[in-house]
Motif scaffolding. Structure first.
Motif, PDB file in Angstrom:
ATOM      1  N   ALA A  53      -8.746  57.763  57.471  1.00 38.17           N
ATOM      2  CA  ALA A  53      -9.925  58.228  58.203  1.00 38.17           C
ATOM      3  C   ALA A  53      -9.667  59.582  58.845  1.00 38.17           C
ATOM      4  N   ALA A  54      -8.467  59.795  59.385  1.00 39.93           N
ATOM      5  CA  ALA A  54      -8.140  61.075  60.008  1.00 39.93           C
ATOM      6  C   ALA A  54      -8.144  62.201  58.985  1.00 39.93           C
ATOM      7  N   VAL A  55      -7.598  61.946  57.799  1.00 41.57           N
ATOM      8  CA  VAL A  55      -7.602  62.967  56.743  1.00 41.57           C
ATOM      9  C   VAL A  55      -9.033  63.296  56.335  1.00 41.57           C
ATOM     10  N   ALA A  56      -9.880  62.290  56.219  1.00 38.30           N
ATOM     11  CA  ALA A  56     -11.279  62.525  55.858  1.00 38.30           C
ATOM     12  C   ALA A  56     -11.992  63.344  56.930  1.00 38.30           C
ATOM     13  N   ILE A  57     -11.725  63.049  58.190  1.00 37.75           N
ATOM     14  CA  ILE A  57     -12.361  63.794  59.289  1.00 37.75           C
ATOM     15  C   ILE A  57     -11.875  65.234  59.320  1.00 37.75           C
ATOM     16  N   ILE A  58     -10.577  65.435  59.084  1.00 35.95           N
ATOM     17  CA  ILE A  58     -10.029  66.790  59.101  1.00 35.95           C
ATOM     18  C   ILE A  58     -10.570  67.614  57.935  1.00 35.95           C
ATOM     19  N   PRO A  61     -15.091  69.541  57.389  1.00 29.92           N
ATOM     20  CA  PRO A  61     -15.683  70.880  57.460  1.00 29.92           C
ATOM     21  C   PRO A  61     -15.488  71.707  56.186  1.00 29.92           C
ATOM     22  N   ALA A  62     -14.318  71.641  55.575  1.00 28.51           N
ATOM     23  CA  ALA A  62     -14.078  72.408  54.348  1.00 28.51           C
ATOM     24  C   ALA A  62     -14.937  71.889  53.201  1.00 28.51           C
ATOM     25  N   VAL A  63     -15.076  70.589  53.103  1.00 29.26           N
ATOM     26  CA  VAL A  63     -15.913  70.007  52.050  1.00 29.26           C
ATOM     27  C   VAL A  63     -17.376  70.384  52.277  1.00 29.26           C
ATOM     28  N   ASP A  64     -17.827  70.339  53.523  1.00 32.47           N
ATOM     29  CA  ASP A  64     -19.206  70.732  53.826  1.00 32.47           C
ATOM     30  C   ASP A  64     -19.463  72.193  53.475  1.00 32.47           C
ATOM     31  N   ARG A  65     -18.495  73.069  53.780  1.00 35.47           N
ATOM     32  CA  ARG A  65     -18.672  74.491  53.427  1.00 35.47           C
ATOM     33  C   ARG A  65     -18.751  74.664  51.914  1.00 35.47           C
ATOM     34  N   ARG A  66     -17.934  73.935  51.172  1.00 37.58           N
ATOM     35  CA  ARG A  66     -17.961  74.049  49.718  1.00 37.58           C
ATOM     36  C   ARG A  66     -19.289  73.566  49.148  1.00 37.58           C
ATOM     37  N   ILE A  67     -19.811  72.468  49.683  1.00 38.43           N
ATOM     38  CA  ILE A  67     -21.101  71.953  49.222  1.00 38.43           C
ATOM     39  C   ILE A  67     -22.218  72.920  49.594  1.00 38.43           C
ATOM     40  N   ASP A  68     -22.196  73.446  50.820  1.00 40.78           N
ATOM     41  CA  ASP A  68     -23.220  74.412  51.243  1.00 40.78           C
ATOM     42  C   ASP A  68     -23.217  75.655  50.365  1.00 40.78           C
TER      43      ASP A  68
END
Length: 87
Positions: A53-58, A61-68
């Motif tokens: 869960a901690a790795v997913a939370i960390i 933001p990078a995954v969201d930027r890539r999707i955006d």
């Protein structure tokens, strides 16, 4: 689980026997001398889930930027009249 054995042991006894019956389709007789082994296993499993869960939370933001960026690129191509997929 190590500090409150009198509270956790009945729960562990029920959960462990039920889990073994469902998953392994066999019977398991709980032995009180193996409590620390099973409590350690449950603690390790909880720590492992917390780590995932901690790795997913960390990484969020990078995954969201890539999707955006991908969506922004597709929207820009569509708005400028360029085909979305090359021919």
């Amino acid at each position: 689980m190590f500090l409150f054995r009198s509270l956790c042991e009945p729960i562990l006894r029920i959960a462990l026997t039920g889990f073994v019956e469902v998953v392994a389709h066999s019977t398991y007789r709980y032995d009180p001398s193996t409590y620390y082994l099973w409590a350690g296993y449950a603690g390790f499993l909880g720590l492992f889930i917390l780590l995932i869960a901690a790795v997913a939370i960390i990484r969020k933001p990078a995954v969201d930027r890539r999707i955006d960026e991908s969506l922004r690129r597709q929207t820009t191509e569509f708005a400028s009249g360029a085909p979305l997929e090359p021919k």
